[in-house]
Design an enzyme around this catalytic site. Sequence first.
Site, PDB file in Angstrom:
ATOM      1  N   GLY A 132     -24.774  46.092 110.703  1.00  0.00           N
ATOM      2  CA  GLY A 132     -24.372  45.855 109.321  1.00  0.00           C
ATOM      3  C   GLY A 132     -24.628  44.444 108.828  1.00  0.00           C
ATOM      4  N   SER A 133     -25.587  43.744 109.432  1.00  0.00           N
ATOM      5  CA  SER A 133     -25.831  42.386 108.924  1.00  0.00           C
ATOM      6  C   SER A 133     -26.452  42.428 107.526  1.00  0.00           C
ATOM      7  CB  SER A 133     -26.702  41.583 109.892  1.00  0.00           C
ATOM      8  OG  SER A 133     -28.016  42.060 109.905  1.00  0.00           O
ATOM      9  N   ASN A 134     -27.244  43.447 107.240  1.00  0.00           N
ATOM     10  CA  ASN A 134     -27.762  43.577 105.870  1.00  0.00           C
ATOM     11  C   ASN A 134     -26.640  43.916 104.895  1.00  0.00           C
ATOM     12  OD1 ASN A 134     -30.807  43.279 105.528  1.00  0.00           O
ATOM     13  ND2 ASN A 134     -30.677  44.455 107.427  1.00  0.00           N
ATOM     14  N   MET A 194     -30.346  54.796 110.717  1.00  0.00           N
ATOM     15  CA  MET A 194     -31.360  55.160 111.704  1.00  0.00           C
ATOM     16  C   MET A 194     -31.541  56.673 111.870  1.00  0.00           C
ATOM     17  SD  MET A 194     -32.364  52.170 112.233  1.00  0.00           S
ATOM     18  CE  MET A 194     -33.488  52.196 113.614  1.00  0.00           C
ATOM     19  N   ARG A 195     -31.183  57.448 110.875  1.00  0.00           N
ATOM     20  CA  ARG A 195     -31.470  58.885 110.901  1.00  0.00           C
ATOM     21  C   ARG A 195     -32.553  59.196 109.889  1.00  0.00           C
ATOM     22  NH1 ARG A 195     -30.143  61.399 115.207  1.00  0.00           N
ATOM     23  NH2 ARG A 195     -30.251  63.405 114.140  1.00  0.00           N
ATOM     24  N   ILE A 196     -33.435  60.109 110.270  1.00  0.00           N
ATOM     25  CA  ILE A 196     -34.440  60.565 109.319  1.00  0.00           C
ATOM     26  C   ILE A 196     -33.758  61.536 108.359  1.00  0.00           C
ATOM     27  CG2 ILE A 196     -36.546  61.937 109.081  1.00  0.00           C
ATOM     28  CD1 ILE A 196     -37.421  60.773 111.806  1.00  0.00           C
ATOM     29  N   THR A 241     -39.026  57.994  99.796  1.00  0.00           N
ATOM     30  CA  THR A 241     -39.595  59.277  99.376  1.00  0.00           C
ATOM     31  C   THR A 241     -39.714  60.151 100.611  1.00  0.00           C
ATOM     32  OG1 THR A 241     -41.871  58.560  99.732  1.00  0.00           O
ATOM     33  CG2 THR A 241     -40.959  58.183  97.524  1.00  0.00           C
ATOM     34  N   ASN A 260     -34.734  51.426 100.912  1.00  0.00           N
ATOM     35  CA  ASN A 260     -34.617  51.236 102.361  1.00  0.00           C
ATOM     36  C   ASN A 260     -35.165  49.864 102.730  1.00  0.00           C
ATOM     37  OD1 ASN A 260     -34.282  51.965 105.179  1.00  0.00           O
ATOM     38  ND2 ASN A 260     -36.497  52.292 105.273  1.00  0.00           N
ATOM     39  N   LEU A 275     -42.042  59.368 105.312  1.00  0.00           N
ATOM     40  CA  LEU A 275     -41.179  58.507 106.136  1.00  0.00           C
ATOM     41  C   LEU A 275     -41.699  57.063 106.193  1.00  0.00           C
ATOM     42  CD1 LEU A 275     -38.752  58.327 108.111  1.00  0.00           C
ATOM     43  CD2 LEU A 275     -40.386  58.805 109.952  1.00  0.00           C
ATOM     44  N   ASP A 276     -40.873  56.118 105.780  1.00  0.00           N
ATOM     45  CA  ASP A 276     -41.234  54.692 105.716  1.00  0.00           C
ATOM     46  C   ASP A 276     -42.489  54.455 104.877  1.00  0.00           C
ATOM     47  OD1 ASP A 276     -39.081  53.944 107.304  1.00  0.00           O
ATOM     48  OD2 ASP A 276     -40.225  54.047 109.173  1.00  0.00           O
TER      49      ASP A 276
HETATM   50  C1  GAR Z   1     -32.609  46.021 110.391  1.00  0.00           C
HETATM   51  O1  GAR Z   1     -33.563  45.250 111.058  1.00  0.00           O
HETATM   52  C2  GAR Z   1     -33.284  47.067 109.530  1.00  0.00           C
HETATM   53  O2  GAR Z   1     -34.464  46.627 108.945  1.00  0.00           O
HETATM   54  C3  GAR Z   1     -33.549  48.141 110.543  1.00  0.00           C
HETATM   55  O3  GAR Z   1     -32.394  48.179 111.327  1.00  0.00           O
HETATM   56  C4  GAR Z   1     -31.820  46.868 111.381  1.00  0.00           C
HETATM   57  C5  GAR Z   1     -30.377  46.986 110.968  1.00  0.00           C
HETATM   58  O4  GAR Z   1     -29.731  45.750 111.112  1.00  0.00           O
HETATM   59  N1  GAR Z   1     -33.833  49.394 109.916  1.00  0.00           N
HETATM   60  C6  GAR Z   1     -34.717  50.237 110.379  1.00  0.00           C
HETATM   61  O5  GAR Z   1     -35.353  50.060 111.386  1.00  0.00           O
HETATM   62  C7  GAR Z   1     -34.877  51.497 109.555  1.00  0.00           C
HETATM   63  N2  GAR Z   1     -36.080  52.176 109.899  1.00  0.00           N
HETATM   64  P1  GAR Z   1     -28.290  45.525 110.505  1.00  0.00           P
HETATM   65  O6  GAR Z   1     -27.438  46.719 110.930  1.00  0.00           O
HETATM   66  O7  GAR Z   1     -27.818  44.264 111.147  1.00  0.00           O
HETATM   67  O8  GAR Z   1     -28.413  45.429 109.022  1.00  0.00           O
END
Ligand code: GAR
Length: 237
Positions: free
Chosen positions: A28-30, A106-108, A157, A123, A160-161
């Site tokens: 959850g740092s984002n 991290m789920r599709i 969309t 995303n 994927l990615d």
């Molecule tokens: C981040 O690096 C984000 O870009 C990645 O997971 C990490 C989550 O970090 N997301 C993906 O890889 C999605 N395909 P966080 O939980 O510290 O925000």
Amino acid sequence: MSTLSERSSPTLSDGAKLTIVVLISGNGSNLQAIIEAIRRQALPVTIGAVISNQAQAPGLRLARASGLTTEVVDHCQYADRAAFDQALRERVDAYRPGLVVLAGFMRILGDSFVGHFRGRMLNIHPSLLPRHAGRNTHARALRAGDTMHGASVHFVTEDLDGGPLVVQARVAVLRDDSAERLAARVLEQEHRILPLAIRWFADGRLRLGESAAILDGVQLQQPYLFSGDGEALESCP
Ligand code: GAR
């Protein structure tokens, strides 16, 4: 950090603002970057809820510590992806978000879920898409001998990615970099470009067109390239 109940303004729940729901699976740092941007009045949104598919996600604790509503929709509790997607969609819809933010989710997600939120789901991905879609992006960038790596924000969309790109931040790959060190530098940039893209959307500057993102009325042929302090979020007017 003070909790929401201790603060009067700015709050993380203001009915007049765009409501976002943040989906997470991990640290959850984002999410934290979004919360901090709201607190310094640089992001005019309300977080309706933080929802995780992982009950143990550290990001949930962080969200609760900030006084946010949290929910768990555990994918293991559902027979298949369609059932999980349906349950998740119902929980997200309950908050009537104008925008759904995948912040380390991290789920599709299936086509039906993605279609339902088309044009209102962003995303953050840890690579310079279209390079390195999927997982383990930092190790793959190193293995490929990339000299530039980074992060991307894109509309989600069915591809994927592969949805229309909004903004990217580049990070130079250093000699003798490790995946961990590279990931840490990329994450720093993620924390800048994700709130920025959300701000654009909240301000009505960003939307999804037919096949590309549209920023300030201009179809983005290339993602906006984040170059640093010039675009740092300023306080809302
Ligand atoms: C981040 O690096 C984000 O870009 C990645 O997971 C990490 C989550 O970090 N997301 C993906 O890889 C999605 N395909 P966080 O939980 O510290 O925000």
